[in-house]
Design a protein around this motif. Structure first.
Motif, PDB file in Angstrom:
ATOM      1  N   THR A 167     -16.022   4.704  21.901  1.00 45.99           N
ATOM      2  CA  THR A 167     -14.574   4.530  22.058  1.00 45.99           C
ATOM      3  C   THR A 167     -13.767   4.948  20.842  1.00 45.99           C
ATOM      4  N   TYR A 169     -18.353   1.499  19.863  1.00 45.95           N
ATOM      5  CA  TYR A 169     -18.488   1.450  21.317  1.00 45.95           C
ATOM      6  C   TYR A 169     -18.003   0.099  21.832  1.00 45.95           C
ATOM      7  N   ASN A 180     -16.370  -0.728  24.401  1.00 46.69           N
ATOM      8  CA  ASN A 180     -16.400  -0.965  25.845  1.00 46.69           C
ATOM      9  C   ASN A 180     -17.809  -1.119  26.419  1.00 46.69           C
TER      10      ASN A 180
END
Length: 152
Positions: free
Chosen positions: A99, A120, A122
Motif C-alpha cells: 500500500t 502492506y 491492507n
C-alpha cells in the motif's frame, strides 16, 4: 468502398476507436507514464525529475512527492547516505497488497534483491481482519546474503 475508404480501413478505424474507449491510458497519458517509469537515480534528483514531469503534464503530485522528500530527509537524519540510494520509479513489488513505500536492497552488479519489502496496511483486511492493521515487512534471501558476504 464508402467515402473513399475500404471496408478494411473502416474496420481498422472502428477497432482503434474502440481501443481508445476501453483503454483510457493511451497517447499522451501513456507517454507520461513511460517517462515517469524511466526516472531513476539518487532520491533528490528523482524527486526533482518527477516534479518537473508532473508540472509539464499538469498533474499535482506535490503531496506524494513531499512525503517522498520527507522520508528521504528522515533517512538522512538517521545517518543514511541518501546519495548512495538508487531510486527507480519502475521498482514495484509484484504483490497487490502493498500500500505504500516498497524497497529492494541489492549489492554489487546483480539485480537480484538481497532484501525486499514494504508497507502492506491492507493485507490483514484482505485476510478478514475487522480493523486496519498498519504493517511493514520484508523478505531476506539468506543464501544470497551468505554469498555476498563471502561465506560459502
Amino acid at each position: 468502398t464508402v467515402g473513399g475508404r475500404s471496408a478494411g480501413d473502416i474496420a481498422e478505424r472502428f477497432l482503434a476507436r474502440a481501443a481508445e474507449r476501453d483503454n483510457p491510458v493511451n497517447g499522451e497519458a501513456s507517454s507520461v507514464i513511460a517517462h515517469a517509469l524511466a526516472i531513476g537515480g539518487d532520491p533528490d534528483g528523482a524527486s526533482a525529475a518527477l516534479r518537473k514531469l508532473a508540472g509539464e503534464a499538469g498533474l499535482d503530485l506535490s503531496a506524494a512527492l513531499d512525503a517522498f522528500d520527507e522520508r528521504t530527509g528522515f533517512l538522512a537524519a538517521r545517518g543514511v547516505d541518501v546519495g548512495s540510494i538508487s531510486f527507480s520509479a519502475g521498482c514495484a513489488r509484484n504483490l497487490d497488497y502493498y500500500t505504500g513505500f516498497v524497497f529492494e536492497l541489492t549489492a554489487g552488479e546483480t539485480d537480484e534483491p538481497l532484501v525486499a519489502g514494504g508497507r502492506y496496511d491492507n493485507l490483514l483486511n484482505l485476510m478478514g481482519a475487522k480493523a486496519p492493521v498498519p504493517a511493514v515487512g520484508f523478505a531476506a534471501w539468506t543464501e544470497r546474503l551468505i554469498i555476498k558476504g563471502g561465506a560459502q
